[in-house]
Design an enzyme around this catalytic site. Structure first.
Site, PDB file in Angstrom:
ATOM      1  N   HIS A 103       0.740  -1.260   0.024  1.00  0.00           N
ATOM      2  CA  HIS A 103      -0.137  -0.204  -0.019  1.00  0.00           C
ATOM      3  C   HIS A 103       0.647   1.357   0.088  1.00  0.00           C
ATOM      4  O   HIS A 103       0.709   2.155   0.882  1.00  0.00           O
ATOM      5  CB  HIS A 103      -0.890   0.010   1.264  1.00  0.00           C
TER       6      HIS A 103
HETATM    7  C1  LIG Z   1       0.060  -7.424  -5.001  1.00  0.00           C
HETATM    8  C2  LIG Z   1      -0.969  -6.364  -4.468  1.00  0.00           C
HETATM    9  C3  LIG Z   1      -1.891  -6.689  -3.583  1.00  0.00           C
HETATM   10  C4  LIG Z   1      -2.829  -5.655  -3.219  1.00  0.00           C
HETATM   11  N1  LIG Z   1      -3.762  -6.040  -2.681  1.00  0.00           N
HETATM   12  C5  LIG Z   1      -4.851  -4.899  -2.437  1.00  0.00           C
HETATM   13  C6  LIG Z   1      -6.010  -5.630  -1.945  1.00  0.00           C
HETATM   14  O1  LIG Z   1      -6.440  -6.638  -1.698  1.00  0.00           O
HETATM   15  N2  LIG Z   1      -6.980  -4.337  -1.712  1.00  0.00           N
HETATM   16  C7  LIG Z   1      -6.686  -3.371  -1.895  1.00  0.00           C
HETATM   17  O2  LIG Z   1      -7.716  -2.454  -1.741  1.00  0.00           O
HETATM   18  N3  LIG Z   1      -5.628  -2.964  -2.458  1.00  0.00           N
HETATM   19  C8  LIG Z   1      -4.721  -3.705  -2.740  1.00  0.00           C
HETATM   20  N4  LIG Z   1      -3.496  -3.187  -3.244  1.00  0.00           N
HETATM   21  C9  LIG Z   1      -3.129  -1.971  -3.564  1.00  0.00           C
HETATM   22  C10 LIG Z   1      -4.018  -1.113  -4.675  1.00  0.00           C
HETATM   23  O3  LIG Z   1      -4.052  -2.009  -5.638  1.00  0.00           O
HETATM   24  C11 LIG Z   1      -3.242  -0.145  -5.199  1.00  0.00           C
HETATM   25  O4  LIG Z   1      -3.296   0.899  -3.931  1.00  0.00           O
HETATM   26  C12 LIG Z   1      -4.070   0.600  -6.251  1.00  0.00           C
HETATM   27  O5  LIG Z   1      -4.234  -0.251  -7.341  1.00  0.00           O
HETATM   28  C13 LIG Z   1      -2.988   1.888  -6.773  1.00  0.00           C
HETATM   29  O6  LIG Z   1      -3.707   2.409  -7.668  1.00  0.00           O
HETATM   30  P1  LIG Z   1      -3.121   3.559  -8.731  1.00  0.00           P
HETATM   31  O7  LIG Z   1      -3.959   3.994  -9.759  1.00  0.00           O
HETATM   32  O8  LIG Z   1      -2.534   4.342  -7.816  1.00  0.00           O
HETATM   33  O9  LIG Z   1      -1.718   2.763  -9.317  1.00  0.00           O
HETATM   34  P2  LIG Z   1      -1.538   1.355 -10.404  1.00  0.00           P
HETATM   35  O10 LIG Z   1      -2.979   0.612 -10.259  1.00  0.00           O
HETATM   36  O11 LIG Z   1      -0.327   0.600  -9.827  1.00  0.00           O
HETATM   37  O12 LIG Z   1      -1.521   2.001 -11.912  1.00  0.00           O
HETATM   38  C14 LIG Z   1      -0.499   2.710 -12.362  1.00  0.00           C
HETATM   39  C15 LIG Z   1      -0.583   2.301 -13.454  1.00  0.00           C
HETATM   40  O13 LIG Z   1       0.278   3.173 -14.402  1.00  0.00           O
HETATM   41  C16 LIG Z   1       1.053   2.691 -15.297  1.00  0.00           C
HETATM   42  N5  LIG Z   1       2.433   3.276 -15.495  1.00  0.00           N
HETATM   43  C17 LIG Z   1       3.343   3.638 -14.736  1.00  0.00           C
HETATM   44  N6  LIG Z   1       4.249   4.419 -15.203  1.00  0.00           N
HETATM   45  C18 LIG Z   1       4.024   4.393 -16.674  1.00  0.00           C
HETATM   46  C19 LIG Z   1       4.588   5.088 -17.809  1.00  0.00           C
HETATM   47  N7  LIG Z   1       5.731   5.613 -17.385  1.00  0.00           N
HETATM   48  N8  LIG Z   1       4.119   4.992 -18.823  1.00  0.00           N
HETATM   49  C20 LIG Z   1       2.817   4.386 -19.045  1.00  0.00           C
HETATM   50  N9  LIG Z   1       2.255   3.584 -18.103  1.00  0.00           N
HETATM   51  C21 LIG Z   1       2.822   3.793 -16.802  1.00  0.00           C
HETATM   52  C22 LIG Z   1       1.430   1.206 -14.716  1.00  0.00           C
HETATM   53  O14 LIG Z   1       1.840   0.227 -15.381  1.00  0.00           O
HETATM   54  C23 LIG Z   1       0.082   0.771 -14.135  1.00  0.00           C
HETATM   55  O15 LIG Z   1      -0.844   0.103 -14.911  1.00  0.00           O
HETATM   56  C24 LIG Z   1      -2.634  -4.351  -3.716  1.00  0.00           C
HETATM   57  C25 LIG Z   1      -1.523  -3.812  -4.607  1.00  0.00           C
HETATM   58  C26 LIG Z   1      -0.647  -4.912  -4.921  1.00  0.00           C
HETATM   59  C27 LIG Z   1       0.432  -4.804  -5.944  1.00  0.00           C
END
Ligand SMILES: Cc1cc2nc3c(=O)[nH]c(=O)nc-3n(C[C@H](O)[C@H](O)[C@H](O)COP(=O)(O)OP(=O)(O)OC[C@H]3O[C@@H](n4cnc5c(N)ncnc54)[C@H](O)[C@@H]3O)c2cc1C
Length: 536
Positions: A469
């Site tokens: 997280h």
């Molecule tokens: C293994 C794991 C288990 C988890 N379990 C849970 C759970 O059970 N419940 C829960 O609520 N949360 C859980 N989380 C946390 C939750 O999934 C994340 O906090 C949330 O998905 C974050 O969302 P975000 O949009 O900030 O980032 P992300 O969903 O990580 O999205 C970022 C995106 O940007 C893309 N990206 C990055 N840099 C670039 C670039 N330069 N060019 C193009 N694309 C790029 C990445 O590939 C990715 O697709 C978990 C996370 C992980 C990794």
């Protein structure tokens, strides 16, 4: 490519998927979504059990390694992050938790008007389609499906009995009127399939909405500026460099590691960090990549025997084969598992205003992010500290966008976190020592004989790591470390916002997917309102 859109969104994770969907919904704006990873139309993504294949390795996963952690005896931690449509919501454990209402009141009191619990609750509700709970705290018509697990696992009752035996209250709904207690998690699944942000918001519209373009396997290298105004992005796709321009806004949704990295590569950050890599500054913002917060987590693990436990063994594999047939027919059974089926929220003492620790009870031995496999069945139980004091950083490893960022969570960097984790260890052990669970145990893998504070402390330093997280690296606020305003606009730059987990000023007490989706729902309203107010 080499074209002009209204909104350019970087990263199709939890936040980016929501934004692309909401901003293209009324058909008035041309929206482009740029994602480094592949399509999520994969069996391994849709089948909940697939997490066990994606978590430990670079399959739809950036699979980062951290800098050596002083608080963890110099060990390097592991930081999985989704690299696929849906981002981390396509590889996560699907637990649906919003955090504690007071966490959002904290955000507002830190100088972020509009982010108190009463302000954000409508966006949680808007996103949610809860199949089991309704009433004023739940949504029943949003895109994000939330449901009970369909594993029908008899271990649930064993776990709940253990909680009763050790004096913990049972909580059927961690997103209801109270967060405290032990229970079985609701998950972001629909009919036994993973319901990522992409599945919920995006997949049905790809190729269908003429004003929505989704580019996969496309790396965004930097943001383009005209003076202090963001005008587009530079991307690399199939080895070719292209530029894409945004008439209205560039919105960075690259996650807690990807967003600060992209801002730094584009010249937004602390001057010395930019100078170190020879990057021309566009705006000096000290806080980019600072304020990294993550839940430090310890795992108890036991070899144990019960038909509801999974492990590497002949009967286990035979059971899995049977489950595969069951899953194909009914979308029920073992393949629906998120592994962290049970858990809960517990207070450190009766003085605590809200729970301090969270548990994830797994129906197998999950060790070192499923990178260390054990023969035989068992169970494990994570315990994490919900509001750690330690702060870490994300910095560039060099000016090449192809390099992974340097991630330093600074786990157990503060003595207060160590003391809190010692209490977390003791509270969890009280639950795990209950007769219902102990009756199944054959071997305690790591905590046998560890009872005094000194030995608990030593074990924590040996075994703590992330429970996935990370947040806070482009924090919202108006102090010296803030990167974005309460409207999520990057300070000092026009037409540029960050919308993802990185904007959280403080880590919420729970899992971070639903909160990130809430952030994007709220941001979509703010972005559309601003676009509506602009002259055409
Ligand atoms: C293994 C794991 C288990 C988890 N379990 C849970 C759970 O059970 N419940 C829960 O609520 N949360 C859980 N989380 C946390 C939750 O999934 C994340 O906090 C949330 O998905 C974050 O969302 P975000 O949009 O900030 O980032 P992300 O969903 O990580 O999205 C970022 C995106 O940007 C893309 N990206 C990055 N840099 C670039 C670039 N330069 N060019 C193009 N694309 C790029 C990445 O590939 C990715 O697709 C978990 C996370 C992980 C990794």
């Amino acid at each position: 490519m080499n074209e002009t859109l209204d909104f350019v969104i970087v990263g199709a994770g939890s936040a980016g998927s929501v934004l692309a969907s909401r901003l293209s919904e009324d058909g008035k704006h041309r929206v482009g979504l740029f994602e480094s990873g592949p399509s999520d139309r994969q069996w391994i993504v849709d089948t909940p059990f697939g997490i066990v294949a994606m978590l430990p390795r670079a399959l739809n996963n950036w699979a980062y390694t951290t800098a050596p952690q002083k608080g963890l005896n110099g060990r390097r931690g592991f930081q999985p992050r989704g690299r696929v449509l849906g981002g981390s919501s396509s590889i996560n454990a699907m637990v649906y938790v919003r955090g504690h209402p007071a966490d959002y009141d904290d955000w507002a009191s830190l100088g972020n008007p509009g982010w108190a619990w009463q302000d954000v609750l409508p966006y949680f509700i808007k996103s949610e389609n809860n199949q089991d709970f309704n009433g004023p705290l739940h949504g029943t018509s949003g895109p994000l499906n939330v449901a009970r697990l369909r594993t029908d696992n008899a271990m649930h009752e064993v776990f709940l009995n253990a909680a009763r035996e050790s004096g913990f209250a049972i909580n059927p709904d961690f997103n209801g009127t109270t967060q405290e207690g032990i229970g079985i998690y609701q998950v972001t699944q629909k009919d036994g399939e993973r319901w990522s942000a992409s599945r919920a918001y995006l997949r049905a519209h790809i190729g269908k909405r003429p004003n929505l373009e989704v580019a996969i396997k496309t790396d965004v290298l930097r943001i383009l500026f005209a003076g202090k105004r963001a005008i587009g992005i530079e991307v690399r796709r199939e080895g070719k460099l292209c530029q894409v321009f945004a008439r209205k806004e560039v919105i960075v949704c690259a996650g807690a590691f990807g967003s600060p990295k992209l801002l730094l590569l584009s010249g937004i950050g602390a001057r010395r960090e930019l100078n170190r890599h020879g990057i021309a500054p566009v705006a000096e913002l000290e806080g980019v990549g600072r304020n990294l917060q993550d839940h430090p987590d310890f795992i108890f693990a036991y070899r144990a025997s019960h038909p509801g436990l999974f492990g590497l063994s002949l009967p286990g594999l035979w059971g899995l084969a049977r489950s595969l047939r069951q899953y194909q027919r009914t979308r029920r059974g073992m393949l629906c598992t998120n592994f962290a089926e049970g858990g809960g929220f517990i207070k450190r003492s009766s003085q605590s205003q809200r729970p301090d620790f969270q548990l994830h009870f797994c129906i197998s031995v999950v060790d070192d992010h499923a990178r260390r496999l054990h023969a035989g069945a068992g169970f494990s139980c994570h315990v994490c500290l919900l509001r750690p004091k330690s702060r870490g950083t994300v910095t560039l490893s060099g000016p090449d966008p192809g390099l992974a960022p340097t991630i330093d969570p600074n786990f157990l960097g503060e003595e207060e976190d160590v003391l809190a984790m010692i209490d977390a260890f003791k509270a969890t052990r009280r639950l795990l020592a209950a007769p219902s669970l102990q009756a199944l145990v054959q071997r305690d893998l790591y905590t046998q004989g560890v009872s005094d504070d000194a030995s608990i402390r030593a074990l924590l330093r040996q075994r703590v790591d992330t429970v996935y997280h990370p947040v806070g690296t482009c924090k919202m606020g108006n102090d010296a470390e803030a990167v974005v305003s309460a409207e999520l606009r990057v300070h000092g730059i026009e037409n540029l916002r960050v919308v993802d987990a990185s904007i959280m000023p403080t880590l919420i007490g729970g899992n971070t997917n639903a909160p990130t989706i809430m952030i994007a729902e709220k941001a979509a309203d703010m972005i559309l309102a601003a676009a509506g107010a602009q002259a055409p």
